[in-house]
Enzyme design. Sequence first.
Site, mmCIF file in Angstrom:
data_model
loop_
_atom_site.group_PDB
_atom_site.id
_atom_site.type_symbol
_atom_site.label_atom_id
_atom_site.label_comp_id
_atom_site.label_asym_id
_atom_site.label_seq_id
_atom_site.Cartn_x
_atom_site.Cartn_y
_atom_site.Cartn_z
ATOM 1 N N ASP A 36 26.326 20.213 7.438
ATOM 2 C CA ASP A 36 26.669 19.328 6.325
ATOM 3 C C ASP A 36 25.604 18.265 6.078
ATOM 4 O OD1 ASP A 36 28.865 20.908 6.466
ATOM 5 O OD2 ASP A 36 30.341 19.297 6.551
ATOM 6 N N ASP A 286 11.887 17.040 -42.602
ATOM 7 C CA ASP A 286 11.619 18.158 -41.690
ATOM 8 C C ASP A 286 12.835 18.494 -40.837
ATOM 9 O OD1 ASP A 286 10.873 15.543 -40.421
ATOM 10 O OD2 ASP A 286 10.857 16.853 -38.670
ATOM 11 N N GLY A 421 11.374 27.127 -29.546
ATOM 12 C CA GLY A 421 11.960 28.457 -29.547
ATOM 13 C C GLY A 421 12.396 28.845 -28.150
ATOM 14 N N LEU A 422 11.449 29.086 -27.294
ATOM 15 C CA LEU A 422 11.781 29.472 -25.933
ATOM 16 C C LEU A 422 10.952 28.640 -24.980
ATOM 17 C CD1 LEU A 422 11.842 33.339 -25.986
ATOM 18 C CD2 LEU A 422 13.659 31.869 -25.178
HETATM 19 S S1 SF4 Z 1 29.249 26.568 7.567
HETATM 20 FE FE1 SF4 Z 1 29.901 25.307 5.835
HETATM 21 S S2 SF4 Z 1 31.107 23.673 6.772
HETATM 22 FE FE2 SF4 Z 1 29.904 24.620 8.404
HETATM 23 S S3 SF4 Z 1 28.054 23.404 8.562
HETATM 24 FE FE3 SF4 Z 1 27.615 25.094 7.186
HETATM 25 S S4 SF4 Z 1 28.056 24.254 5.156
HETATM 26 FE FE4 SF4 Z 1 29.031 22.903 6.620
#
Ligand code: SF4
Lengths: 524, 430
Positions: A36, A286, A421-422
Amino acid sequence: MQLSLWTYEGPPHIGAMRVATAMEHVHYVLHAPQGDTYADLLFTMIERRQKRPPVTYTTFEARDLGSDTAELFQGAVREAFDRFRPQAMLVGSSCTASLLQDDPGGLARALGLPIPVIPLDLPAYQRKENWGAAETFYRLVRTFAAGTAGRDGQPKEPAAAVRPRCNLLGATALGFRHRDDVEEVAKLLARIGVEVNVIAPLGATPADLARLGAADFNVVLYPEIGATAAQWLKREFGQPLVSAAPLGVGATRDFVNEIARLTGIDPEPALSDQASRLPWYSRSVDSTYLTGKRVFIFGDATHAVAAARVAARELGFEVVGLGSYSREFAREVRDAARQYDIEALITDNYLEVEAAIAALQPELVLGTQMERHIAKRLGIPCAVISAPTHVQDYPARYSPQMGFEGANVLFDSWVHPLMMGLEEHLLTMFREDFEFRDGIAPSHLGTPAKPVDVAAAVPASIASAPPAPGPAASWDLEAERELRKIPFFVRGKARRNTESFARVRGVTVITVETLYDAKAHFSR
Amino acid sequence: MTCVTAPVVMQGLAASRQPAIRHERGQRQVFCGLTGIVWLHRKMQDAFFLVVGSRTCAHLLQSAAGVMIFAEPRFGTAIIDERDLAGLADANDELDRAVGDLLARRPDVRLLFLVGSCPSEVIKLDLSRAAARLSATFAPDVRVLHYSGSGIETTFTDGEDACLASLVPGLPAEPLTAAPSLLIVGALPDVVEDQFCRLFAAMGIGPVGFLPPRQSRQLPAVGAQTRFLLAQPFLDATARALEGRGARWLAAPFPFGAEGTTAWLRAAADAWCVDPGRFRQATQASEERARHALARHRAQLAGKRVFFFPDSQLEVPLARFLWRELGVDLIEVGTPYLHRRRHAAEIALLPDDVPIWEGQHLERQLDRCRAAQPDLVVCGLGLANPLEAEGMTTKWSIELVFTPIHGYEQAGDLAALFARPLLRKQRLEV
Ligand code: SF4
Ligand code: SF4
């Protein structure tokens, strides 16, 4: 269980991080596994922040489960306090830790730290990023503003000599143009004589939050994040709130007029004709080719609804699609869509958005980073109007979306893609991907998409580069094959370098050996 | 090809070396194993990776893959919600439904990985049973495997190890009469695989197979005649699974830099009893090219003090490369885990006092880093800009897993990755 490929919003603790990172002297201890910690890079890489977010992660592992994750958490809180000496501590769990039921709030309180400890109970399997930010901000505001002097629940009559004061609420870290919007709106308010009392969360300290009650009213720039706190402030201090986002010329005028009504001051200094160039640019002959351009709009509720108004009334586009991933604000978006005789698309599934865009075949898409990719794949011009965004949406230059200068920015950034355009980086970058080859429809679309006509869109000046002087060496089959394995974005350079290397040495047939000799020669 | 001998034994050398490896525990700043999906899905183009996890897992993948989003990606997340938490039977039904929907919209998928996450492990969702059940449903069109990329079990590159290990039981058995074959283990860019193939062909070593293969149906056979080289240091579980099937590991340093690549190739050459002359002939030109390319960067890097934060488990082999071939000074070599056995040949090449740290306590490590004021810090994306803002020069380590760095032809590129931040610092006047 919902199948998700790309998400518009992160989990709620990311919202909490956006608030903590925006503020000063606040630290957040997050009970979470090591993976995380990726969240830091959102702030340091995408927004290019110079400081790590003020977040300590407990990074518990499988072997800690069941034994001492609670102790681990307390240790992390104590260490974080000793090291960072914050004035307030947020504590909470990420999705995994919330399954452990360790009660971060109770554990942290048991340590008896000499600062306010604010437990965040963010339901990770139910809510998302913006909700998490709103809840976190609300908790912080309550903690520090409750019981402060000033308001007694009654609106304060501004004394004639005193300039009216307001708070600007809702700007966070990692917000789409929040940095510049705050500056622009503060300038606008200064022009009509309104003073800014506190800007929060962006740049605020806990002590600043304790001064919120001293304002006459609140401006909620981003209701998705600031409304919960503002509503509480209204109840607590009787502060009225202005939540009409000043996005576009008309909305900015409404915003100024509403504040004028509220405070009894003269709005004219801010409403002079020269305030924004958008009206004249839009009238300029324009711009007639913009008339009736079919536009599809998707984003957070505030930006999407405001963009529809600008598109329809200030640029003369036709709004053919309007939607939002902010389920909490679905009603507002539905109401707005009705004005354009369309039905709002409320979803956080980007595949549904893609299907809608493919079906409607608009000429311009105004959306988030997701819609930018959808539009690229469908060959439709696009501009970004809302989070989630990418590193290029944090420009070095001053580039607000709000206020009159913001309206100028909207004009430029929406109209330019139409003229080009793109996007050329679509052409050069995606041409070689096997899922994006000419004539190949995206594998998952029911109806085959129109293949992008690459050749037709390349300007003639690029397509016909002058040939290099001298006899060109030829490539043998294996070398040619090897060349094709080199990443597309450096392949052209590799080819040119190898050929000039061969020419200088009088090599007539380029082999794999020549290729790598040249690579070694030029590598630096 | 009767003369395949036992693998080169470098352990003898290693046993005499006992660098003091220090350990640390505290906050880790490392990705989880899910991240490997970002490069694995590009390598195996008919495979799909379905994470069974939370919104956080989906957000991690999106953020790590963030820079280049092409089409509908070949990975996704089945996001567990409150209803799934209420009862596990439902979660299994829900998973089956999600997989059904997915395979219906992606008929090109031949191999589906169910990837476990922290939440799926904490609620004890049994993905091995789910994989077996779904395999039975979707055979023979789609095979369903599972592995864990969870952050409570795996860090960053461990995810590739777990993924490749999950492929091993399904590898076909080599025929009884099989001749010795060589297997290269670890995801490499196609261009690098082809370079190695040419070198092995020039030495007369073959057949050569790769794990993972480019297509999930081209799985290499394995058995007692299989010798394998690890292309990456973090593949211990995969190596053990292969050993369990009778294959033999050729211990060697990893193929980074001219020296590492030669030693790695030599391990195979020795096993095939390639005579030294032929080995020289096959490798000489490339090796010289690599040394030449490195010489250019030596001026920039020699004597520079380098500090590694733990990240990909490539730290020790890369430190060896930087120290031996470019003359850098190693201030600290942090690594999330150190598989002693797989690293023995690397450690043998490092100085006795090399400061290797296993594990992490982020804040203390930052303290040491600030105190040491190294010339170059190799660290993850979350730390790079903040350290730059403090005046340090950094190299983001994630590039080391996303760019081709193995083998002779990439040795110069690898050195350039470290030299460029220093060069840039010299140039900038703002
Ligand atoms: S598996 Fe999911 S919850 Fe576990 S560390 Fe990785 S991102 Fe976080
Ligand atoms: S293509 Fe453009 S928008 Fe998409 S990820 Fe790359 S830089 Fe961002």
